[in-house]
Design a protein around this motif. Structure first.
Motif, mmCIF file in Angstrom:
data_model
loop_
_atom_site.group_PDB
_atom_site.id
_atom_site.type_symbol
_atom_site.label_atom_id
_atom_site.label_comp_id
_atom_site.label_asym_id
_atom_site.label_seq_id
_atom_site.Cartn_x
_atom_site.Cartn_y
_atom_site.Cartn_z
ATOM 1 N N ARG A 63 0.829 -1.203 0.000
ATOM 2 C CA ARG A 63 0.000 0.000 0.000
ATOM 3 C C ARG A 63 0.868 1.260 0.000
ATOM 4 O O ARG A 63 0.553 2.243 -0.694
ATOM 5 C CB ARG A 63 -0.922 -0.029 1.220
ATOM 6 N N GLU A 64 1.950 1.236 0.759
ATOM 7 C CA GLU A 64 2.852 2.393 0.759
ATOM 8 C C GLU A 64 3.510 2.588 -0.601
ATOM 9 O O GLU A 64 3.635 3.717 -1.086
ATOM 10 C CB GLU A 64 3.910 2.215 1.839
ATOM 11 N N ARG A 65 3.916 1.487 -1.227
ATOM 12 C CA ARG A 65 4.541 1.610 -2.557
ATOM 13 C C ARG A 65 3.550 2.148 -3.583
ATOM 14 O O ARG A 65 3.898 2.993 -4.417
ATOM 15 C CB ARG A 65 5.074 0.253 -3.006
ATOM 16 N N ILE A 66 2.304 1.657 -3.525
ATOM 17 C CA ILE A 66 1.299 2.145 -4.477
ATOM 18 C C ILE A 66 1.021 3.628 -4.242
ATOM 19 O O ILE A 66 0.878 4.415 -5.190
ATOM 20 C CB ILE A 66 0.011 1.316 -4.348
ATOM 21 N N GLY A 67 0.951 4.030 -2.952
ATOM 22 C CA GLY A 67 0.734 5.452 -2.657
ATOM 23 C C GLY A 67 1.856 6.315 -3.188
ATOM 24 O O GLY A 67 1.623 7.382 -3.773
ATOM 25 N N ARG A 68 3.084 5.865 -2.970
ATOM 26 C CA ARG A 68 4.225 6.637 -3.499
ATOM 27 C C ARG A 68 4.208 6.671 -5.024
ATOM 28 O O ARG A 68 4.518 7.703 -5.632
ATOM 29 C CB ARG A 68 5.533 6.029 -2.991
ATOM 30 N N TYR A 69 3.810 5.542 -5.626
ATOM 31 C CA TYR A 69 3.781 5.500 -7.092
ATOM 32 C C TYR A 69 2.746 6.477 -7.640
ATOM 33 O O TYR A 69 3.002 7.199 -8.618
ATOM 34 C CB TYR A 69 3.462 4.085 -7.557
ATOM 35 N N ILE A 70 1.566 6.511 -6.998
ATOM 36 C CA ILE A 70 0.524 7.424 -7.489
ATOM 37 C C ILE A 70 0.959 8.870 -7.314
ATOM 38 O O ILE A 70 0.763 9.709 -8.214
ATOM 39 C CB ILE A 70 -0.799 7.147 -6.745
ATOM 40 N N ASP A 71 1.548 9.177 -6.155
ATOM 41 C CA ASP A 71 2.022 10.552 -5.956
ATOM 42 C C ASP A 71 3.118 10.897 -6.955
ATOM 43 O O ASP A 71 3.121 12.010 -7.533
ATOM 44 C CB ASP A 71 2.550 10.708 -4.521
ATOM 45 N N ASP A 72 4.050 9.985 -7.165
ATOM 46 C CA ASP A 72 5.124 10.252 -8.132
ATOM 47 C C ASP A 72 4.563 10.397 -9.541
ATOM 48 O O ASP A 72 5.022 11.250 -10.315
ATOM 49 C CB ASP A 72 6.150 9.123 -8.100
ATOM 50 N N ARG A 73 3.549 9.561 -9.874
ATOM 51 C CA ARG A 73 2.967 9.661 -11.219
ATOM 52 C C ARG A 73 2.301 11.007 -11.432
ATOM 53 O O ARG A 73 2.449 11.644 -12.490
ATOM 54 C CB ARG A 73 1.953 8.541 -11.417
ATOM 55 N N GLU A 74 1.556 11.470 -10.422
ATOM 56 C CA GLU A 74 0.878 12.764 -10.558
ATOM 57 C C GLU A 74 1.886 13.898 -10.683
ATOM 58 O O GLU A 74 1.735 14.799 -11.525
ATOM 59 C CB GLU A 74 -0.047 12.979 -9.364
ATOM 60 N N ARG A 75 2.926 13.862 -9.821
ATOM 61 C CA ARG A 75 3.951 14.911 -9.923
ATOM 62 C C ARG A 75 4.660 14.866 -11.272
ATOM 63 O O ARG A 75 4.982 15.908 -11.858
ATOM 64 C CB ARG A 75 4.958 14.745 -8.782
ATOM 65 N N LEU A 76 4.881 13.644 -11.777
ATOM 66 C CA LEU A 76 5.563 13.509 -13.065
ATOM 67 C C LEU A 76 4.738 14.123 -14.190
ATOM 68 O O LEU A 76 5.263 14.886 -15.007
ATOM 69 C CB LEU A 76 5.839 12.036 -13.345
ATOM 70 N N PHE A 77 3.437 13.813 -14.222
ATOM 71 C CA PHE A 77 2.618 14.353 -15.305
ATOM 72 C C PHE A 77 2.439 15.861 -15.178
ATOM 73 O O PHE A 77 2.386 16.576 -16.188
ATOM 74 C CB PHE A 77 1.251 13.665 -15.313
ATOM 75 N N ILE A 78 2.360 16.345 -13.937
ATOM 76 C CA ILE A 78 2.260 17.798 -13.772
ATOM 77 C C ILE A 78 3.551 18.473 -14.252
ATOM 78 O O ILE A 78 3.517 19.510 -14.927
ATOM 79 C CB ILE A 78 1.969 18.139 -12.297
ATOM 80 N N SER A 79 4.657 17.839 -13.920
ATOM 81 C CA SER A 79 5.944 18.408 -14.365
ATOM 82 C C SER A 79 6.062 18.370 -15.883
ATOM 83 O O SER A 79 6.498 19.348 -16.510
ATOM 84 C CB SER A 79 7.093 17.634 -13.723
ATOM 85 N N ILE A 80 5.659 17.232 -16.453
ATOM 86 C CA ILE A 80 5.738 17.131 -17.915
ATOM 87 C C ILE A 80 4.847 18.168 -18.574
ATOM 88 O O ILE A 80 5.236 18.839 -19.549
ATOM 89 C CB ILE A 80 5.367 15.710 -18.363
ATOM 90 N N SER A 81 3.640 18.321 -18.036
ATOM 91 C CA SER A 81 2.717 19.299 -18.618
ATOM 92 C C SER A 81 3.291 20.711 -18.509
ATOM 93 O O SER A 81 3.238 21.489 -19.467
ATOM 94 C CB SER A 81 1.372 19.220 -17.898
ATOM 95 N N HIS A 82 3.848 21.010 -17.351
ATOM 96 C CA HIS A 82 4.408 22.349 -17.165
ATOM 97 C C HIS A 82 5.624 22.560 -18.067
ATOM 98 O O HIS A 82 5.793 23.629 -18.681
ATOM 99 C CB HIS A 82 4.789 22.529 -15.693
ATOM 100 N N ASP A 83 6.467 21.533 -18.150
ATOM 101 C CA ASP A 83 7.688 21.682 -18.956
ATOM 102 C C ASP A 83 7.373 21.761 -20.440
ATOM 103 O O ASP A 83 8.073 22.460 -21.193
ATOM 104 C CB ASP A 83 8.634 20.513 -18.683
ATOM 105 N N LEU A 84 6.342 21.048 -20.888
ATOM 106 C CA LEU A 84 6.038 21.052 -22.318
ATOM 107 C C LEU A 84 5.284 22.297 -22.750
ATOM 108 O O LEU A 84 5.405 22.729 -23.917
ATOM 109 C CB LEU A 84 5.222 19.815 -22.679
ATOM 110 N N ARG A 85 4.502 22.878 -21.859
ATOM 111 C CA ARG A 85 3.724 24.044 -22.280
ATOM 112 C C ARG A 85 4.620 25.238 -22.620
ATOM 113 O O ARG A 85 4.301 26.016 -23.523
ATOM 114 C CB ARG A 85 2.747 24.443 -21.164
ATOM 115 N N THR A 86 5.720 25.361 -21.920
ATOM 116 C CA THR A 86 6.608 26.501 -22.209
ATOM 117 C C THR A 86 7.197 26.421 -23.619
ATOM 118 O O THR A 86 7.102 27.395 -24.403
ATOM 119 C CB THR A 86 7.727 26.579 -21.155
#
Length: 495
Positions: free
Chosen positions: A282-305
């Motif tokens: 459960r801890e690994r899945i929680g970390r994975y979901i948080d990392d996935r969300e941060r990753l996509f937010i970062s990708i979206s922010h980095d690509l929009r510029t």
């Protein structure tokens, strides 16, 4: 050949599955209780057969002893002159009696016998056979077992209760629990019948041969109750941690992991290891979901510029055709980035579950569709479900949008089944080919008529809707309606 042979086994298992409890607690309890009961019944059956055999042997020995004594008494009274017999009987009574209560009658005295009993019949047969063997020249014997309160001892309906207590209290009467009395009558000479009554050496031999007597059943019932209680406590202690694990897994699957309590690491060694492994997962899945969300937010922010910079540079191009091609490619790239981010966020909305009135939610969706010029048929139902309002609204909104885009008009109905709430959304479009259902939930998959009706879509709506509904513990089922169009059925757990 193998499928045919397995069908009878499947048919045999179906009734068994209907009778078996659905929970592990119920099944383990049923198995343990059935095992204890079968063992107890088998042990009781063996013990009962041994008790009956022992009682039969003892009764046969006692019957022969009583018969030999009775034969000696009959010889004695036959040897006496008739005039002395009553005198001897009177003297015996005054002395306290002998083993037998003895009386003389001029005829056979009818006896009201006890209820038929196999052991009593066996004793009577043994006594009769022994008497005939000891007294081969006797005309015959009348034998019976009778209850003391109904025993007739002399002519003119003289009963045992009518006699003085001194005559019978040490011979025939047992207090406080009277026992059956064996009565032997034989004609010692024409017109003179000898009447003898006696208790068996074991007066309660009929009760002692009954394995189901209350005084014997009570200890067995108490021991069985104690064993069953201990079995229930053991089964409960085993299944309680499993129930906690099941609730934790359900909460994790429905996205309610924030509300789940930590699994207690108690119980058997196997469960402790399972609880630790589940908590780590459960801890690994929680970390994975948080990392996935941060990753996509970062990708979206980095690509929009860079996309924005490329759009600005494309405006500086002199070639209008080339500039339009650049802008079209950049718009498509921007749409793909937004779609990927939307796919991640829409399937993992952080909300607290609450009570949702479907009439309010669906009513707003229907009014918005009608304001946009669409026709939606809907009737309030008064049904309430529990879930995340925004996520569920987005899932139902995607289904309704698909129905209106591809079917022109839609119908919404809500009904209840035992344990479930069904929300049906039907469109009046061309439906979906059977071979396309397998890939209908895949991202970026759109059918031909879908691309014609809604060229701005990306094929993410159904996948997002299914993910949200399954996170609520429900299920989304798509099928072609018999009268045409696609029918989407949302099954949600009832409150």
């Amino acid at each position: 050949m193998s499928s045919r042979s397995s069908n009878p086994l499947a048919r045999m298992h179906q009734p068994l599955q209907r009778w078996l409890p659905a929970s592990l607690l119920g099944r383990l309890t049923l198995v343990m209780v059935a095992g204890v009961l079968v063992t107890q019944l088998a042990a009781s059956a063996i013990w009962a057969s041994q008790l009956r055999a022992k009682s039969q042997v003892e009764a046969q020995s006692s019957a022969q002893y009583v018969a030999h004594s009775a034969a000696g008494a009959i010889r004695f009274f036959r040897s006496l002159p008739p005039a002395y017999r009553l005198l001897i009987i009177q003297q015996l009574r005054e002395m306290g009696g002998t083993r037998f209560f003895v009386n003389l009658n001029h005829a056979y005295v009818p006896i009201e016998q006890i209820a038929p009993h196999p052991l009593a019949q066996s004793v009577i047969a043994t006594v009769d056979a022994t008497l005939r063997s000891d007294l081969p020249h006797s005309p015959g014997f009348r034998l019976a077992f009778a209850r003391p309160d109904r025993l007739v001892v002399a002519e003119h309906d003289v009963r045992l209760d009518d006699l003085p207590n001194a005559w019978v209290q040490h011979v025939l009467l047992l207090k406080p629990d009277p026992a059956p009395i064996l009565v032997i009558q034989t004609e010692i000479e024409p017109g003179n019948w000898l009447y003898m009554a006696a208790l068996m050496p074991n007066p309660y031999f009929l009760d002692s041969s009954d394995p189901f007597a209350w005084d014997r059943l009570m200890p067995q019932i108490l021991s069985l109750a104690v064993v069953l209680l201990l079995c229930l406590l053991v089964v409960r202690s085993i299944t309680r941690p499993l129930a906690a694990l099941s609730d934790a897994a359900s909460a994790l699957g429905q996205g309610h992991d924030d509300e789940a309590r930590p699994l207690p690491e108690t119980g058997s060694r196997e469960f402790i290891n399972t609880a630790r492994a589940f908590s780590a997962m459960r801890e690994r899945i929680g970390r994975y979901i948080d990392d996935r969300e941060r990753l996509f937010i970062s990708i979206s922010h980095d690509l929009r510029t860079p996309i924005t910079r490329l759009k600005l540079r494309a405006e500086l191009l002199d070639d209008e055709a080339l500039r339009d091609e650049f802008e079209e490619d950049l718009d498509e790239l921007d749409m793909m980035v937004k779609g990927a981010l939307q796919c991640v966020k829409d399937s993992d909305i952080h909300e607290n579950p609450t009570e949702i009135k479907l009439d309010t939610m669906l009513g707003r969706m229907v009014r918005s569709a009608e304001l946009a010029g669409h026709a939606v048929a809907w009737q309030p139902s008064g049904v309430t479900v529990r879930g995340k309002p925004l996520a569920l609204k987005r899932a139902l909104g995607n289904l309704l949008d698909n129905a209106l885009f591809y079917g022109a008009r839609a119908e919404i109905s809500v009904r209840q089944e035992p344990g479930w709430v069904l929300i049906c959304l039907r469109d009046h479009g061309p439906g979906v080919p059977d071979e396309a259902f397998a890939s209908l939930f895949d991202p970026y998959v759109r059918l031909a008529h879908g691309r014609e009706q809604n060229d701005g879509g990306m094929g993410l709506g159904l996948g997002i809707a299914r993910g949200v509904i399954e996170a609520h513990g429900g299920r989304l089922v798509l099928s072609n309606h018999p009268e045409g169009g696609l029918n989407a059925v949302v099954r949600l757990p009832a409150v």
